[in-house]
Write a protein that holds these residues in place. Sequence first.
Motif, PDB file in Angstrom:
ATOM      1  N   PRO B 127       0.795  -1.241   0.000  1.00 17.61           N
ATOM      2  CA  PRO B 127       0.000   0.000   0.000  1.00 17.61           C
ATOM      3  C   PRO B 127       0.828   1.292   0.000  1.00 17.61           C
ATOM      4  O   PRO B 127       0.347   2.332  -0.469  1.00 17.61           O
ATOM      5  CB  PRO B 127      -0.824  -0.120   1.287  1.00 17.61           C
ATOM      6  CG  PRO B 127      -0.984  -1.591   1.478  1.00 17.61           C
ATOM      7  CD  PRO B 127       0.310  -2.205   1.009  1.00 17.61           C
ATOM      8  N   LYS B 128       2.054   1.231   0.468  1.00 17.46           N
ATOM      9  CA  LYS B 128       2.892   2.438   0.484  1.00 17.46           C
ATOM     10  C   LYS B 128       4.116   2.317  -0.420  1.00 17.46           C
ATOM     11  O   LYS B 128       5.066   3.091  -0.283  1.00 17.46           O
ATOM     12  CB  LYS B 128       3.348   2.736   1.919  1.00 17.46           C
ATOM     13  CG  LYS B 128       2.206   3.164   2.828  1.00 17.46           C
ATOM     14  CD  LYS B 128       2.721   3.633   4.176  1.00 17.46           C
ATOM     15  CE  LYS B 128       1.582   4.241   4.992  1.00 17.46           C
ATOM     16  NZ  LYS B 128       2.056   4.808   6.262  1.00 17.46           N
ATOM     17  N   LYS B 129       4.127   1.322  -1.314  1.00 14.93           N
ATOM     18  CA  LYS B 129       5.320   1.058  -2.129  1.00 14.93           C
ATOM     19  C   LYS B 129       4.881   0.675  -3.538  1.00 14.93           C
ATOM     20  O   LYS B 129       4.142  -0.301  -3.721  1.00 14.93           O
ATOM     21  CB  LYS B 129       6.116  -0.084  -1.482  1.00 14.93           C
ATOM     22  CG  LYS B 129       7.498  -0.324  -2.038  1.00 14.93           C
ATOM     23  CD  LYS B 129       8.198  -1.380  -1.180  1.00 14.93           C
ATOM     24  CE  LYS B 129       9.629  -1.575  -1.549  1.00 14.93           C
ATOM     25  NZ  LYS B 129      10.284  -2.563  -0.652  1.00 14.93           N
ATOM     26  N   PHE B 130       5.340   1.398  -4.516  1.00 18.48           N
ATOM     27  CA  PHE B 130       4.936   1.195  -5.896  1.00 18.48           C
ATOM     28  C   PHE B 130       6.165   1.026  -6.782  1.00 18.48           C
ATOM     29  O   PHE B 130       7.199   1.657  -6.553  1.00 18.48           O
ATOM     30  CB  PHE B 130       4.115   2.396  -6.394  1.00 18.48           C
ATOM     31  CG  PHE B 130       2.751   2.498  -5.775  1.00 18.48           C
ATOM     32  CD1 PHE B 130       2.594   2.806  -4.432  1.00 18.48           C
ATOM     33  CD2 PHE B 130       1.614   2.272  -6.534  1.00 18.48           C
ATOM     34  CE1 PHE B 130       1.336   2.899  -3.847  1.00 18.48           C
ATOM     35  CE2 PHE B 130       0.347   2.355  -5.971  1.00 18.48           C
ATOM     36  CZ  PHE B 130       0.208   2.671  -4.623  1.00 18.48           C
ATOM     37  N   LYS B 131       6.013   0.171  -7.791  1.00 19.66           N
ATOM     38  CA  LYS B 131       7.073  -0.007  -8.784  1.00 19.66           C
ATOM     39  C   LYS B 131       6.598   0.592 -10.097  1.00 19.66           C
ATOM     40  O   LYS B 131       5.476   0.313 -10.540  1.00 19.66           O
ATOM     41  CB  LYS B 131       7.403  -1.492  -8.967  1.00 19.66           C
ATOM     42  CG  LYS B 131       8.563  -1.733  -9.911  1.00 19.66           C
ATOM     43  CD  LYS B 131       9.041  -3.159  -9.859  1.00 19.66           C
ATOM     44  CE  LYS B 131       8.258  -4.040 -10.803  1.00 19.66           C
ATOM     45  NZ  LYS B 131       8.865  -5.389 -10.921  1.00 19.66           N
ATOM     46  N   VAL B 132       7.446   1.400 -10.705  1.00 23.10           N
ATOM     47  CA  VAL B 132       7.092   2.042 -11.963  1.00 23.10           C
ATOM     48  C   VAL B 132       8.114   1.619 -13.021  1.00 23.10           C
ATOM     49  O   VAL B 132       9.326   1.747 -12.813  1.00 23.10           O
ATOM     50  CB  VAL B 132       7.063   3.578 -11.818  1.00 23.10           C
ATOM     51  CG1 VAL B 132       6.541   4.217 -13.096  1.00 23.10           C
ATOM     52  CG2 VAL B 132       6.214   3.998 -10.616  1.00 23.10           C
TER      53      VAL B 132
END
Lengths: 159, 159
Positions: B127-132
Amino acid sequence: MSETRTPAIQDEYAAEFAQCYGCGRLNKDGHQFRTVWQGEKTYTEYEPASEHTAIPGFVYGGVIASLIDCHGTGSASLALHRKNGFEPGSGEEPPRFVTASLHVDYLKPTPQGVTLKAFGEVEEIHPKKFKVTIEVIADGTVCATGTVVAVVMPSSFGK
Amino acid sequence: MSETRTPAIQDEYAAEFAQCYGCGRLNKDGHQFRTVWQGEKTYTEYEPASEHTAIPGFVYGGVIASLIDCHGTGSASLALHRKNGFEPGSGEEPPRFVTASLHVDYLKPTPQGVTLKAFGEVEEIHPKKFKVTIEVIADGTVCATGTVVAVVMPSSFGK
């Protein structure tokens, strides 16, 4: 420039390879990173400008990535130049590397207003391909680590 | 600013988070990257300045890394903002991300004098970590690809 300043690998690049925004001695608007041997490690220091901010008081990650990038190619050039029998200051033109890949891990917020110190260890993984492992230190704390894979600039580069 | 320009996520950052050298709308010396939705992808465009050179005619890798970095955090912010029910222009303050890691593969020399187009795909890995995952295109050619892992800025950041 002090007469006694340690020669950096970037001091020896041919003029057409000395325009880099990161480390070109002839790019008046750039960072002018300078990479030298310090024992068996390679070393670049840089104090980011006041505008190089992420949030106020902390250094922008893109500038840290830039420091790591040019420290990587400069370190690879130092290493191959030494393997070829030369050191900065000898007047021989060193090999110019380009970055194949760049990886940065941001470990801590990096404070502004201090000189960043990048140390590198160089490993040859192929006669024309070197891996450089880098630590960026601010005020005695490792704030970022990086890995650069650098390759000798192909003569076809950009053609 | 045109009244009809698509609102970017950076237009909505709180003032203290809008000083970034890469993407801060309040940093007059910076790149002022702007990240928007384009369909299901995220999009940032930028034309490097003449001094942002690697060797004459080609863009400095550190500027490409900077574009990927801020496109990554901006894309993550867009995605979480949307998940929270908001879009740029709604006037709600979006979440501000910081970069945990940045990876860039330089595939081709990137020509100067053209607008670079960065496209991103966002994946929530926590929920607080995204991969782009990002492609940087110049003149129709993918010149670099990148991956940014971005995390919501902790309230303790820099303290």
